[in-house]
Design a protein around this motif. Structure first.
Motif, PDB file in Angstrom:
ATOM      1  N   LEU A   1     -18.050 -23.211  14.660  1.00 16.15           N
ATOM      2  CA  LEU A   1     -17.440 -24.094  13.665  1.00 16.15           C
ATOM      3  C   LEU A   1     -16.267 -23.367  13.038  1.00 16.15           C
ATOM      4  O   LEU A   1     -16.390 -22.208  12.632  1.00 16.15           O
ATOM      5  N   SER A   2     -15.135 -24.041  12.979  1.00 12.62           N
ATOM      6  CA  SER A   2     -13.978 -23.413  12.337  1.00 12.62           C
ATOM      7  C   SER A   2     -13.351 -24.375  11.347  1.00 12.62           C
ATOM      8  O   SER A   2     -13.441 -25.594  11.479  1.00 12.62           O
ATOM      9  N   VAL A   3     -12.784 -23.789  10.339  1.00  8.76           N
ATOM     10  CA  VAL A   3     -12.066 -24.568   9.336  1.00  8.76           C
ATOM     11  C   VAL A   3     -10.640 -24.040   9.280  1.00  8.76           C
ATOM     12  O   VAL A   3     -10.412 -22.833   9.337  1.00  8.76           O
ATOM     13  N   ARG A   4      -9.669 -24.953   9.220  1.00  7.37           N
ATOM     14  CA  ARG A   4      -8.278 -24.533   9.306  1.00  7.37           C
ATOM     15  C   ARG A   4      -7.414 -25.591   8.635  1.00  7.37           C
ATOM     16  O   ARG A   4      -7.788 -26.762   8.564  1.00  7.37           O
ATOM     17  N   PRO A   5      -6.271 -25.183   8.162  1.00  7.78           N
ATOM     18  CA  PRO A   5      -5.400 -26.153   7.501  1.00  7.78           C
ATOM     19  C   PRO A   5      -4.463 -26.860   8.467  1.00  7.78           C
ATOM     20  O   PRO A   5      -3.824 -27.848   8.095  1.00  7.78           O
ATOM     21  N   ASN A   6      -4.365 -26.336   9.686  1.00  7.50           N
ATOM     22  CA  ASN A   6      -3.421 -26.870  10.661  1.00  7.50           C
ATOM     23  C   ASN A   6      -1.994 -26.879  10.141  1.00  7.50           C
ATOM     24  O   ASN A   6      -1.256 -27.849  10.254  1.00  7.50           O
ATOM     25  N   ARG A   7      -1.610 -25.808   9.548  1.00 10.88           N
ATOM     26  CA  ARG A   7      -0.222 -25.610   9.127  1.00 10.88           C
ATOM     27  C   ARG A   7       0.050 -24.120   9.229  1.00 10.88           C
ATOM     28  O   ARG A   7      -0.880 -23.311   9.344  1.00 10.88           O
ATOM     29  N   ALA A   8       1.326 -23.800   9.179  1.00 13.32           N
ATOM     30  CA  ALA A   8       1.706 -22.421   9.471  1.00 13.32           C
ATOM     31  C   ALA A   8       1.165 -21.446   8.440  1.00 13.32           C
ATOM     32  O   ALA A   8       0.751 -20.333   8.765  1.00 13.32           O
ATOM     33  N   GLU A   9       1.148 -21.873   7.198  1.00 15.12           N
ATOM     34  CA  GLU A   9       0.721 -20.953   6.149  1.00 15.12           C
ATOM     35  C   GLU A   9      -0.369 -21.602   5.316  1.00 15.12           C
ATOM     36  O   GLU A   9      -0.343 -22.817   5.068  1.00 15.12           O
ATOM     37  N   ASN A  10      -1.274 -20.771   4.859  1.00 13.44           N
ATOM     38  CA  ASN A  10      -2.357 -21.292   4.026  1.00 13.44           C
ATOM     39  C   ASN A  10      -1.935 -21.318   2.558  1.00 13.44           C
ATOM     40  O   ASN A  10      -2.714 -20.972   1.679  1.00 13.44           O
ATOM     41  N   SER A  11      -0.722 -21.711   2.309  1.00 12.02           N
ATOM     42  CA  SER A  11      -0.284 -21.775   0.909  1.00 12.02           C
ATOM     43  C   SER A  11       0.083 -23.208   0.555  1.00 12.02           C
ATOM     44  O   SER A  11       0.612 -23.960   1.387  1.00 12.02           O
ATOM     45  N   TYR A  12      -0.221 -23.561  -0.654  1.00 14.85           N
ATOM     46  CA  TYR A  12      -0.052 -24.940  -1.114  1.00 14.85           C
ATOM     47  C   TYR A  12       0.718 -24.938  -2.410  1.00 14.85           C
ATOM     48  O   TYR A  12       0.642 -24.004  -3.214  1.00 14.85           O
ATOM     49  N   ARG A  13       1.455 -26.041  -2.589  1.00 10.59           N
ATOM     50  CA  ARG A  13       2.157 -26.195  -3.866  1.00 10.59           C
ATOM     51  C   ARG A  13       1.165 -26.620  -4.935  1.00 10.59           C
ATOM     52  O   ARG A  13       0.137 -27.248  -4.654  1.00 10.59           O
ATOM     53  N   PHE A  14       1.476 -26.317  -6.154  1.00 10.35           N
ATOM     54  CA  PHE A  14       0.707 -26.800  -7.280  1.00 10.35           C
ATOM     55  C   PHE A  14       0.686 -28.337  -7.219  1.00 10.35           C
ATOM     56  O   PHE A  14       1.696 -28.956  -6.884  1.00 10.35           O
TER      57      PHE A  14
ATOM     58  N   THR B   1      -6.169 -30.488   2.303  1.00  2.00           N
ATOM     59  CA  THR B   1      -7.000 -31.106   3.334  1.00  2.00           C
ATOM     60  C   THR B   1      -7.331 -30.062   4.390  1.00  2.00           C
ATOM     61  O   THR B   1      -6.453 -29.315   4.829  1.00  2.00           O
ATOM     62  N   MET B   2      -8.569 -30.010   4.749  1.00  2.97           N
ATOM     63  CA  MET B   2      -9.013 -29.049   5.755  1.00  2.97           C
ATOM     64  C   MET B   2      -9.471 -29.769   7.014  1.00  2.97           C
ATOM     65  O   MET B   2     -10.159 -30.787   6.941  1.00  2.97           O
ATOM     66  N   GLU B   3      -9.060 -29.221   8.138  1.00  2.00           N
ATOM     67  CA  GLU B   3      -9.543 -29.749   9.407  1.00  2.00           C
ATOM     68  C   GLU B   3     -10.684 -28.873   9.897  1.00  2.00           C
ATOM     69  O   GLU B   3     -10.613 -27.645   9.831  1.00  2.00           O
ATOM     70  N   MET B   4     -11.739 -29.535  10.367  1.00  2.00           N
ATOM     71  CA  MET B   4     -12.905 -28.807  10.871  1.00  2.00           C
ATOM     72  C   MET B   4     -13.066 -29.080  12.362  1.00  2.00           C
ATOM     73  O   MET B   4     -12.816 -30.192  12.824  1.00  2.00           O
ATOM     74  N   LYS B   5     -13.487 -28.069  13.048  1.00  2.00           N
ATOM     75  CA  LYS B   5     -13.663 -28.179  14.502  1.00  2.00           C
ATOM     76  C   LYS B   5     -15.019 -27.592  14.858  1.00  2.00           C
ATOM     77  O   LYS B   5     -15.332 -26.449  14.503  1.00  2.00           O
ATOM     78  N   LEU B   6     -15.812 -28.379  15.558  1.00  2.00           N
ATOM     79  CA  LEU B   6     -17.123 -27.909  16.011  1.00  2.00           C
ATOM     80  C   LEU B   6     -17.128 -27.899  17.524  1.00  2.00           C
ATOM     81  O   LEU B   6     -17.021 -28.949  18.164  1.00  2.00           O
ATOM     82  N   GLU B   7     -17.229 -26.717  18.084  1.00  4.51           N
ATOM     83  CA  GLU B   7     -17.107 -26.547  19.530  1.00  4.51           C
ATOM     84  C   GLU B   7     -18.465 -26.279  20.156  1.00  4.51           C
ATOM     85  O   GLU B   7     -19.281 -25.524  19.608  1.00  4.51           O
TER      86      GLU B   7
END
Lengths: 783, 106
Positions: free
Chosen positions: A494-507, A512-518
């Motif tokens: 199971l992995s959790v990822r933002p599917n974007r280049a950087e894990n940084s967000y604006r205030f 939103t997190m994308e989850m993948k279960l392989e």
């Protein structure tokens, strides 16, 4: 880790073969409880319900299920002389191990496809693994209930032991055992309260059908846990007996009637290593992988050092591994380097995992029967058998009877797990027979081939790491437990990822997190396709660094008929969740670093994801800071989560303000979508009807053109940025929704154009080929 | 063997069994005022034994056990036919006994 599977095995000669008295006939076996005793102050007198006083209990006696029961009280024909005395109710034995189960809320999924069975979750997420050990009957009951709680995620564990204060049989197989907690270990919050109540009752048949544990007292709201019976034993263990070729015929069983020095009440039977530990509460299996070890393994001198025995264990024990496991290696050798004065030793305080191996020495003082003994051969057999059990007891982390109080509390090595008194006169496997008053004859004249009560409490109820071989170091049993490592079957990733280049967000930006279960099992499995998307099966924890850990509770959960799909090995299912908002407020509402972790209950195991660390930037403008107080509210959270809620007008006002004053913030894109989404269709709202009509449903007319235009602008003006912030799955789902609404509204050309642009973005984002393929086929179908 | 004698007679093997209560203390065995053996004893809980030190003694020789770190010392009373001397440390004090048979450990 080393394993020794495949090594050549040779049969081992044993002096005797085991044939213990069946438990139902054994005087030390307590088969249950009668209704006329309602406290735990003394054992139930089983003679009261045996056909012959002092005779054996009926066979089969209540084991877990079929049983002889008091006859039902049927109406008797005609007048009957004298008063009718009702038979007392009988409750069968309940001792054993139970686990917490949750009620099933949905229909079981179809039978899995051929291949390794892979359980498909059909129950709500179960964060707690609860094991309950009830010890009120069967062999040598200790009147204890112990509870082991492991919160899988976030990892934490607790253990409690309660002493039974009441044990009632109120009707046929309706039993209530109450106990007070007297010992705690680990995270006490996981086992709140002061009182434990265990109930077992019939449901449809004669046997027990329902078990329940209740925690209460100490001012807490009582908590109830449904239990399922697992085993009449408290744990399972495997013994492997190997012998050195010069050790002679080894004794692994003993006829208790063979030596005249014994208690008059001791039943004559042949006990084995297995039966001794079964009566101590363990489901014992004897490994078939017995080995005869060549003498050369002992080195040039032919005697054994501890290190040589450890090496032999690594080489010859089929189960050897540097890890805790309920398995033990027992070596019968001729002599230790120390000479005849060492009869046996639990040699394994070597290496990282202690207590995995024991040895006894057939050419040692344990062969020296006292001069003039009435049956020297039986004496030697008894001493060898006794020594084997004694050394195996050390592997369960039992100290000698006179050493129990060694050490001081507070966790120094050598501490007893609870304050214990020495038992220098104990008739236990853990005492030295020749050290008691009167010597070995006095010992064996009063020895019932059992461990002492304190030892049984420890073996059955102490935190399992204290007892399990290879776990806590020998003689160390007070250390605070690190949470049990999660058990990984390797079948899932199971992995959790933002599917974007950087894990940084604006205030203000929703996260939103994308989850993948392989499926990493190597075989196809059946799995619920919406497992990650329906909000019912995943558990997400969010923790702001330096702040409290909080559980995400989705504002939307979708109930649906179970539909298990075939998932090939290596394939995965996906889902996305907006985790900023929860039913109890915003989880991500301040600048700083956060940790996110996801878990899912796959039935046989809890599968846990990676820990994702993300950063939320501080406000970059005065407007962002100013709107925060109005933005991080429950109503705004609902509008965002539901992608629109026109009735929450003040929240919509806040979002309009975000769109207007924070236009460069990705939050404005989310706000735009949420504000315009309801306009894609006729949107029903519940309103207070005028003229005393009560609540009425009113439909707000769709403004598809206007809404679609706004959404396309928001989602496709800067598609990379939009896909980054919305997340792949919801982003493309929203574009599809817009296209479908446009199509339904008669704007086929606009819809088709939007679909094509969507595919372009999909390709730019390099999403799954199968998803792109599906989207292109939808375009083709429209010509 | 513990009860063996040399050709001169009067030379006996005596075993000193350091048993319970030792946590790394060092001891000296002095025979007739001379250092005969040094022992560091740490009880192994599995067996209740820390160390066995065999020493050859002549009849009548005085044996003293001295704890190195404290300087405390005890005279060992040897008994004919009891060549197994057991030593245990109880509340900081040495308890010494002599046995006729080798102690067994399990």
């Amino acid at each position: 880790m080393e394993q020794n599977e495949g090594r050549t095995r040779a049969p081992i000669e044993h002096a005797q073969s085991p044939a213990a008295i069946p438990e139902a006939e054994h005087p030390d076996y307590l088969a249950g409880r009668m209704s006329d005793a309602d406290d735990a102050s003394g054992p139930v007198d089983t003679r009261g319900f045996t056909p012959v006083p002092d005779g054996p209990l009926p066979d089969p006696l209540p084991g877990p299920f079929p049983l002889p029961v008091p006859e039902p009280r049927l109406p008797l024909p005609g007048p009957f002389p004298g008063p009718i005395v009702p038979l007392p109710a009988f409750c069968m034995a309940v001792s054993g191990r139970y686990r917490h189960v949750q009620p099933t809320l949905s229909t079981p999924l179809p039978t899995p496809i051929p291949g390794p069975a892979r359980p498909v979750p059909v129950t709500p997420f179960n964060l707690l693994r609860i094991t309950v050990r009830v010890d009120v009957d069967r062999f040598f009951p200790q009147n204890r209930i112990s509870i082991e709680v492991s919160r899988i995620f976030p990892a934490s564990s607790a253990h409690a032991i309660a002493e039974v204060t009441s044990d009632k049989c109120t009707a046929m197989n309706r039993r209530t055992v109450t106990a007070n907690i007297v010992y705690r270990d680990g995270n006490a919050a996981l086992i709140p309260g002061t009182t434990v109540t265990f109930t077992a009752r019939r449901t449809t048949g004669l046997g027990y059908g329902a078990y329940e544990l209740t925690l209460s007292g100490g001012g807490i709201t009582p908590r109830k846990y449904m239990l399922a019976f697992q085993s009449r034993y408290f744990d399972s263990v495997e013994f492997e007996v190997d012998r050195v070729d010069n050790a002679g015929t080894i004794v692994t069983a003993y006829d208790t009637g063979s030596h005249p020095t014994r208690p008059a009440t001791l039943p004559a039977e042949t006990l084995s290593l297995a039966s001794i530990f079964q009566r101590a509460g363990f489901d014992v299996s004897m490994s078939p992988n017995t080995t005869v070890i060549p003498t050369s393994g002992a080195g040039a001198n032919g005697t054994w050092s501890d290190t040589e025995m450890h090496n032999a264990m690594v080489t010859y024990w089929s189960r050897f591994a540097n890890k805790p496991q309920w398995a033990l290696w027992v070596l019968y050798a001729a002599r230790h380097d120390q000479g005849q004065s060492l009869g046996g030793v639990m040699f394994d305080d070597i290496g990282p995992n202690h207590r995995q191996g024991t040895a006894l020495f057939t050419d040692s003082f344990i062969q020296n029967a006292p001069p003039g003994d009435a049956n020297p051969a039986a004496w030697r057999n008894r001493m060898q058998f006794w020594t084997a059990v004694h050394e195996m007891g050390h592997a369960f982390n039992l100290a000698h009877s006179w050493q129990k109080a060694l050490g001081t509390p507070q966790g120094a090595p050598g501490d007893p797990w609870i304050p214990l008194a020495n038992e220098p006169e104990a008739r236990s496997f853990m005492n030295y027979p020749y050290n008691v008053s009167g010597g070995q004859a006095a010992f064996f004249g009063d020895f019932a081939f059992r461990f002492s009560d304190d030892e049984l409490v420890f073996m059955r109820h102490a935190p399992r790491r204290f007892v399990q071989m290879g776990n806590s170091n020998w003689f160390e049993n007070h250390g605070f437990e690190a949470p049990d490592p999660l058990r990984h079957s390797g079948n899932w990733r199971l992995s959790v990822r933002p599917n974007r280049a950087e894990n940084s967000y604006r205030f203000l930006e929703p996260v939103t997190m994308e989850m993948k279960l392989e499926n990493t099992s190597g075989s196809p499995v059946l799995v619920e396709a919406d497992l990650l998307a329906d909000g019912r099966h995943v558990t997400v924890f969010v923790q702001r660094e330096g702040g409290a850990l909080r559980q995400w509770r989705p504002m939307i959960t979708r109930c649906h008929e179970p539909h298990a799909d075939r998932l090939e090995s290596g394939a995965a299912i996906y889902g996305a969740q907006m985790i900023s908002t929860s039913t109890d407020g915003w989880l991500i509402d301040e600048p700083g670093f956060y940790k996110v972790q996801v878990a899912i209950d796959m039935g046989a195991e809890i599968v846990v994801s990676n820990v994702l660390r993300l950063y939320v930037a501080p406000p970059v403008s005065a407007e962002e800071g100013a709107v925060a107080a109005d933005y991080f509210t429950e109503d705004v959270a609902r509008v965002m989560a539901f992608a629109g809620a026109p009735q929450l007008s003040s929240a919509e006002d806040v979002l309009r303000r975000v769109v207007k004053t924070c236009a460069t913030n990705p939050a404005a894109l989310h706000a735009e979508v949420a504000l315009t989404n309801p306009q894609l269709r006729d949107f029903k709202v519940l309103e207070d009807g005028k003229g005393g009509k009560g609540l009425v449903i009113r439909a707000q007319a769709a403004k598809v053109d206007q809404a679609a235009k706004a959404q396309v602008a928001a989602l496709l003006k800067e598609p990379q940025k939009a896909a980054d912030t919305v997340g792949h799955i919801p982003y493309f789902a929203q574009l599809r929704t817009v296209a479908e609404m446009m199509e339904a509204d008669g704007n086929e050309k606009g819809a088709l154009d939007l679909m094509k642009r969507t595919v372009e973005v999909m390709k730019q984002r390099k999403i799954l080929a199968s998803v792109i393929d599906n989207a292109e086929r939808r375009i083709k179908r429209r010509g | 063997m513990p009860d063996e004698e040399d050709d001169d007679g009067g030379l006996h093997r005596v075993e000193f069994h350091f048993q319970e209560g030792f946590t790394g203390q060092s001891f000296e065995i002095l025979v007739a005022g001379k250092l005969r053996a040094s022992v560091t004893a740490r009880t192994r809980f599995q067996t209740g034994l820390a160390h066995i030190e065999p020493v050859m003694l002549r009849d009548g020789e005085e044996v003293i056990i001295r704890q190195k770190d404290t300087g405390a010392q005890r005279k060992v009373h040897l008994h004919p036919g009891r060549p197994f001397v057991t030593l245990t440390l109880v509340n900081g004090a040495l308890k010494i006994d002599a046995l006729d048979q080798t102690p067994g450990y399990l």
